[in-house]
Scaffold this motif. Structure first.
Motif, short mmCIF file in Angstrom:
data_model
loop_
_atom_site.label_atom_id
_atom_site.label_comp_id
_atom_site.label_asym_id
_atom_site.label_seq_id
_atom_site.Cartn_x
_atom_site.Cartn_y
_atom_site.Cartn_z
N LEU A 208 0.84 -1.20 0.00
CA LEU A 208 0.00 0.00 0.00
C LEU A 208 0.87 1.25 0.00
CD1 LEU A 208 -2.67 -1.11 2.63
CD2 LEU A 208 -2.81 -1.25 0.14
N THR A 209 0.53 2.19 -0.85
CA THR A 209 1.29 3.42 -0.96
C THR A 209 0.79 4.46 0.02
OG1 THR A 209 -0.21 4.40 -2.58
CG2 THR A 209 1.57 2.99 -3.44
N LEU A 210 1.55 5.55 0.10
CA LEU A 210 1.16 6.69 0.93
C LEU A 210 -0.20 7.23 0.49
CD1 LEU A 210 2.23 8.54 3.21
CD2 LEU A 210 3.24 9.97 1.43
N ARG A 211 -0.49 7.18 -0.79
CA ARG A 211 -1.77 7.72 -1.29
C ARG A 211 -2.96 6.91 -0.81
NH1 ARG A 211 2.05 8.00 -5.17
NH2 ARG A 211 2.69 10.12 -5.71
N VAL A 212 -2.77 5.61 -0.68
CA VAL A 212 -3.86 4.79 -0.13
C VAL A 212 -4.13 5.19 1.31
CG1 VAL A 212 -4.63 2.45 0.40
CG2 VAL A 212 -3.27 2.87 -1.66
N MET A 213 -3.07 5.41 2.08
CA MET A 213 -3.22 5.83 3.48
C MET A 213 -3.93 7.18 3.57
SD MET A 213 -1.96 3.43 5.41
CE MET A 213 -2.81 2.38 4.22
N GLU A 214 -3.54 8.09 2.71
CA GLU A 214 -4.16 9.42 2.71
C GLU A 214 -5.65 9.33 2.40
OE1 GLU A 214 -0.10 11.62 1.09
OE2 GLU A 214 -1.69 11.00 -0.29
N SER A 215 -6.00 8.47 1.45
CA SER A 215 -7.41 8.34 1.10
C SER A 215 -8.22 7.81 2.28
CB SER A 215 -7.57 7.42 -0.12
OG SER A 215 -7.32 6.07 0.21
N LEU A 216 -7.61 6.90 3.05
CA LEU A 216 -8.31 6.32 4.21
C LEU A 216 -8.48 7.34 5.32
CD1 LEU A 216 -6.63 2.80 4.56
CD2 LEU A 216 -8.96 3.29 3.84
N PHE A 217 -7.40 7.97 5.71
CA PHE A 217 -7.43 8.84 6.88
C PHE A 217 -8.12 10.18 6.62
CE2 PHE A 217 -4.25 5.82 8.29
CZ PHE A 217 -4.53 5.70 9.64
#
Length: 286
Positions: A208-217
């Protein structure tokens, strides 16, 4: 673990994320007896920061692979032979960083990518994110992307064109030169002005990339070509559009109309810094 002293070393001039989270995590490190030090890296020469004075004070060092060179684990083991040195690959393993696997002064390796974990026989540890309050900005873009070109420029341009043909207002900044980098604070400003984050990974990446984390949080929708995201507990079809061979404007417009479905906190907590640290095997950090 609280009785153990752990040092987490990062690259000082990585302005994209680490410099940003260092300020956010300082109280956490202080209260949990963890410390974030710096190493300076320039032209393949290690310039030891103040952390090297305290090498003997720590039982365990967690090093991130980005721009890491052999001299750092070698120096740690020379000054503190009993310390455990762990490298966490936050990037895919390739010809730019695989030399670390051959360093005998590194005790354990972890990676964010399950494919690399199986391929190289090293431990897997899911990625993490440290959220903050986004700027309260009006939404200006339906979708945005900011990131390095790497080997995905052609696909990024294709996705941008499809989004534009779908009637989307987009902001795309494909970084090819160092002078074009933006700070993470400015990146978050753009994110706050956007409905959708575009995530294009290189072939075979499953981590999982940083962008996936950003979309979640930050509760932003995601368009990605990482087909493995559908296997994660946070996956919601309303929130994540997985690119396939039949991506077209009609599908994009339908995705835009779907309401965002919030992800439960008990799922999000798996991607916090605390959860990431606790997933390291106890025997590796004690």
């Amino acid at each position: 673990m609280n009785d153990n002293k752990i040092a987490i070393l990062r690259v000082k001039n990585d302005d994209y994320f680490f410099r940003y989270i260092a300020r956010r995590l300082h109280p956490l490190y202080f209260t949990k007896n963890l410390h974030l030090f710096e190493k300076l890296y320039q032209h393949h020469i290690i310039i030891l920061g103040f952390w090297h004075f305290f090498v003997r004070h720590y039982n365990c060092f967690i090093l991130f692979d980005a721009m890491l060179v052999d001299e750092v684990p070698n120096y740690i083991k020379k000054k503190n032979p009993k310390a455990k040195v762990i490298v966490y690959f936050w990037n895919r393993i390739n010809q730019n960083n695989d030399y670390l696997l051959r360093n005998s002064n590194i005790d354990k390796f972890y990676t964010f990518d399950k494919t690399d974990s199986k391929k190289y026989g090293i431990h897997f540890n899911e990625t993490f994110y440290v959220p903050t309050l986004l700027p309260n900005n009006p939404v200006l873009y339906d979708a945005f992307f900011v990131g390095r070109a790497k080997e995905r420029k052609k696909e990024l341009i294709e996705v941008q064109q499809i989004l534009e043909h779908s009637g989307c207002t987009v902001f795309f900044k494909i970084v090819e030169h160092e002078k074009d980098y933006i700070s993470y604070s400015n990146y978050l400003k753009l994110l706050s002005q956007s409905k959708i984050i575009v995530d294009i990974v290189n072939n075979n990446q499953t981590g999982l990339t940083l962008r996936v984390m950003e979309s979640l949080f930050y509760q932003k929708k995601l368009i990605t070509n990482n087909k493995k995201v559908c296997e994660y507990p946070f996956y919601r079809a309303n929130n994540i559009f997985i690119i396939d061979n039949d991506i077209n404007p009609k599908k994009i417009r339908a995705f835009l109309k779907k309401p965002y479905q919030p992800v439960p906190d008990d799922v999000l907590k798996n991607y916090t810094f605390e959860a990431w640290l606790n997933r390291f095997k106890r025997e590796d950090i004690l």
